[in-house]
Design a protein around this motif. Structure first.
Motif, mmCIF file in Angstrom:
data_model
loop_
_atom_site.group_PDB
_atom_site.id
_atom_site.type_symbol
_atom_site.label_atom_id
_atom_site.label_comp_id
_atom_site.label_asym_id
_atom_site.label_seq_id
_atom_site.Cartn_x
_atom_site.Cartn_y
_atom_site.Cartn_z
ATOM 1 N N LEU A 1 0.852 -1.187 0.000
ATOM 2 C CA LEU A 1 0.000 0.000 0.000
ATOM 3 C C LEU A 1 0.880 1.227 0.000
ATOM 4 N N ALA A 2 0.706 2.060 -1.016
ATOM 5 C CA ALA A 2 1.456 3.312 -1.102
ATOM 6 C C ALA A 2 0.537 4.383 -1.663
ATOM 7 N N GLN A 3 -0.488 4.676 -0.895
ATOM 8 C CA GLN A 3 -1.570 5.555 -1.340
ATOM 9 C C GLN A 3 -1.051 6.929 -1.732
ATOM 10 N N GLY A 4 -0.188 7.481 -0.918
ATOM 11 C CA GLY A 4 0.516 8.685 -1.328
ATOM 12 C C GLY A 4 0.008 9.999 -0.802
ATOM 13 N N ASP A 5 -1.297 10.155 -0.554
ATOM 14 C CA ASP A 5 -1.807 11.469 -0.166
ATOM 15 C C ASP A 5 -2.193 11.557 1.305
ATOM 16 N N GLY A 6 -2.241 10.427 2.012
ATOM 17 C CA GLY A 6 -2.552 10.438 3.429
ATOM 18 C C GLY A 6 -4.007 10.675 3.762
ATOM 19 N N LEU A 7 -4.893 10.735 2.756
ATOM 20 C CA LEU A 7 -6.306 10.962 3.014
ATOM 21 C C LEU A 7 -6.996 9.655 3.388
ATOM 22 N N GLU A 8 -8.193 9.750 3.930
ATOM 23 C CA GLU A 8 -8.891 8.568 4.422
ATOM 24 C C GLU A 8 -9.236 7.622 3.282
ATOM 25 N N GLN A 9 -8.834 6.363 3.449
ATOM 26 C CA GLN A 9 -9.141 5.315 2.481
ATOM 27 C C GLN A 9 -9.146 3.990 3.237
ATOM 28 N N PRO A 10 -10.293 3.523 3.704
ATOM 29 C CA PRO A 10 -10.349 2.372 4.599
ATOM 30 C C PRO A 10 -10.173 1.038 3.875
#
Length: 660
Positions: A398-407
């Motif tokens: 997991l490397a979502q990148g933006d730090g926003l909520e994504q459960p």
């Protein structure tokens, strides 16, 4: 009428056996052979005329000889005769400038026909097998056999045949889609499909099957029974390797009106070029090997708006790129149930969507799962799945990148035979719940690893946060948790861990130039593994708070801290065993970067090498009286972050401390 019918069947059976390359559209249908011709023009005289003309012009003599392609003169004779026998619309579909049924019915001038491939064990003289369709599909509302829309021929890899197979499926999709949708039933057999759009420079739309209509279901007889194959060969276009995708869903450009209701069920999709262990990117133009991003299995969405895609009882494998892939932010609901995805140099599942993945299996690959897109509002639930044979790194990255909520939730899954399982590599906003999973046999890696992957995160948003790791049973790993990068609000509790090798293992490792905040590791059971360790690298923030964990390997000086006069000793976790470097020393404790409320339990020393905790605060702790440790004493100290000092909360001369 029966004599007429028998004559029709005899003629068409003879044609279909001897010259299938010319009659794919007819011979691939029901073995009541003339029915297909009657669907074009239901007049016995015209149907017989068509069959007789083709038989007299194209069939070699004797009938057992190998068929030869029709010459331009023969083609002209056939079309001239058909013009007077069939309605104009039907004639145009066969002999017009852009014939619908030209592929396989009448070969192009100069083409050659080869002997078709037959199923193993089928006698050379046998007629083609009757296609078997799934009855459950045929009974569904608005269901159609795929061969209603053209040729669909098994066990044949000639270019004309595989082009016809793909054209038939795509024609079915377009025809039914134009009427609001429908179900396309796929028969048993192995069917090779060519790529719909060839090899254009834009590989995003190069696919065997393209679904650009709503309410479409593709339904086979089951994996291993209905097998769709795509060619493994590649070409080099603009200096890059290009193959093609298996199934591509082409969405819309309107978020308020997405492509909707696509179901793929009960078939196998085989790309015929799978895992080689070569992960370099881009793929090698000389060999076609490596991570080929143009060779994907199923693409539910690529930078377009799509909602409600279901994959059920699907086996998709042997693609050099991502096996199941979603690109961009347009994918909404996606449901995988009883899907098997494996055999790739890339990942088996690279998706950002509102996804539920259950009862599925993810196998041989570089990674199992990649989630690397920064789009708030997406989510994923993975439950009751089996993961094995990830060879290139942490299996779930997991490397979502933006730090926003994504459960994301991972519950009741089984992991085995891998480098490691979970990797958090920057900007993962959570909440993430990893609970009630079982993992085994990954002896070189960590169950959970934190770090930062290059070029994956938005500047200033490297934090991996809001993560729970709870009630998992893990064995056969080197580490349970490895902490690096930025981590905030991590809870690791009530897990069981047993290492692969005591000599090289550690339950928890932290440091690694990390940046830590609000990390708690509590009430875990660690067996046959070294206790938590701090590596030599510096870090910022606060250390993890350790509480209530049990460790069954703690005896001996290996797991004790050497105390010497004037030397600061650093408690690493909640148990703090000490021994003296000489006959009598006074301990000095580190007071930097501990979590407020951290409790350590001090024990150790010996009658000949005593360790003293003296009164006063100059040594980093406060005790009401001098405490001398000779091997039987225990003491508990609690850290006060505001005062940066360890305060005694209990002491015992016999090793049994009073309850706090």
């Amino acid at each position: 009428m029966s004599i007429l019918y028998n004559r029709q069947q005899h003629i068409m059976n003879t044609l279909c056996h001897a010259q299938p390359i010319y009659l794919l559209h007819f011979c691939s249908r029901s073995r009541i052979s003339m029915l297909s011709t009657f669907q074009l023009h239901p007049q016995p005289k015209s149907a017989l005329t068509l069959a007789a003309l083709l038989l007299s012009v194209a069939l070699p003599t004797p009938a057992s000889a190998q068929a030869s392609p029709a010459t331009p003169q023969q083609t002209s004779r056939i079309c001239a005769a058909l013009q007077s026998s069939l309605p104009a619309s039907v004639y145009q579909s066969i002999c017009g400038a852009n014939p619908t049924y030209s592929i396989g019915l009448l070969p192009k001038s100069g083409s050659t026909a080869s002997t078709p491939t037959r199923p193993p064990g089928e006698p050379q003289g046998a007629a083609p097998a009757v296609p078997t369709y799934p009855q459950e599909c045929l009974a569904a509302t608005n269901a159609h056999r795929v061969d209603e829309f053209g040729a669909f021929v098994a066990q044949d890899t000639r270019p004309a045949v595989i082009a016809a197979n793909a054209a038939t499926v795509n024609s079915a999709i377009e025809t039914l889609g134009a009427k609001g949708g429908g179900t396309i039933c796929l028969p048993e057999g192995r069917y090779t499909l060519g790529f719909k759009t060839g090899f254009p420079s834009n590989a995003n739309v190069t696919a065997a099957i393209v679904i650009a209509r709503d309410n479409i279901t593709l339904w086979g007889a089951g994996p291993g029974r209905t097998v769709l194959l795509t060619p493994p060969e590649y070409q080099v276009v603009n200096g890059k390797v290009l193959r093609g995708r298996g199934i591509h869903v082409q969405g819309t450009n309107k978020a308020t009106a997405p492509r909707v209701n696509i179901t793929l069920k009960r078939f196998e999709l085989d790309g015929q070029a799978g895992w080689t262990g070569k992960y370099y990117f881009p793929a090698d133009t000389g060999t076609g090997d490596g991570w080929d991003i143009t060779h994907k299995g199923i693409v539910p969405s690529q930078d377009t708006q799509v909602d409600n895609v279901v994959l059920e009882d699907i086996y998709v494998h042997r693609y050099r790129g991502e096996v199941i892939y979603v690109g961009g932010l347009g994918m909404k609901r996606l449901h995988l149930n009883r899907v098997k995805s494996e055999d790739t140099n890339a990942s088996t599942y690279n998706v950002t969507a509102d996804a539920i993945v259950e009862n599925s299996e993810f196998g041989l690959s570089r990674f199992w799962i990649e989630i690397g897109t920064a789009f708030q509002g997406k989510s994923g639930t993975f439950r009751n799945n089996i993961f094995h044979s990830a060879r290139g790194g942490q299996g779930i990255a997991l490397a979502q990148g933006d730090g926003l909520e994504q459960p994301y939730t991972f519950i009741n899954n089984r992991f085995s035979d891998c480098v490691g399982v979970f990797g958090f590599y920057g900007g993962v906003g959570g909440p993430i719940r990893i609970t009630n999973n079982t993992a085994s046999n990954c002896p070189t890696g960590s169950f959970v690893q934190f770090g930062t992957a290059p070029n994956t995160v938005v500047a200033g948003l490297r934090i991996n946060k809001n993560i729970v790791v709870q009630d998992n049973s893990v064995s056969g790993f080197r580490q349970f948790v490895t902490l690096g990068g930025q981590v905030d609000n991590l809870l690791v509790q009530t897990n069981t861990f047993r290492s692969a090798d005591l000599a090289t293992s550690s339950s928890v490792v932290y440091g690694a130039a990390g940046d830590y905040k609000a990390i708690k590791i509590a009430n875990n059971q660690f067996y046959e593994t070294r206790p938590p360790s701090l590596n030599a690298l510096n870090f910022v923030g606060t250390r993890p708070l350790f509480s209530g964990n049990s460790y069954n390997i703690l005896s001996g000086p290996t797991y004790s801290n050497v105390v010497a006069n004037g030397t600061v000793v650093t408690p690493v976790y909640e148990l703090f065993r000490v021994h003296a470097g000489s006959s009598l020393v006074t301990a000095t404790l580190n007071t930097s970067q501990y979590s407020d409320g951290q409790v350590i339990k001090v024990s150790g020393g010996s009658p000949t090498a005593k360790v003293v905790f003296a009164t006063g605060s100059q040594n980093g702790y406060a005790v009401p009286a001098t405490r001398t440790f000779t091997g039987t004493q225990t003491m508990e100290l609690r850290y006060n972050s505001a005062a940066k000092i360890w305060n005694e909360i209990s002491f015992s001369e016999t090793g049994v401390t009073a309850a706090r």
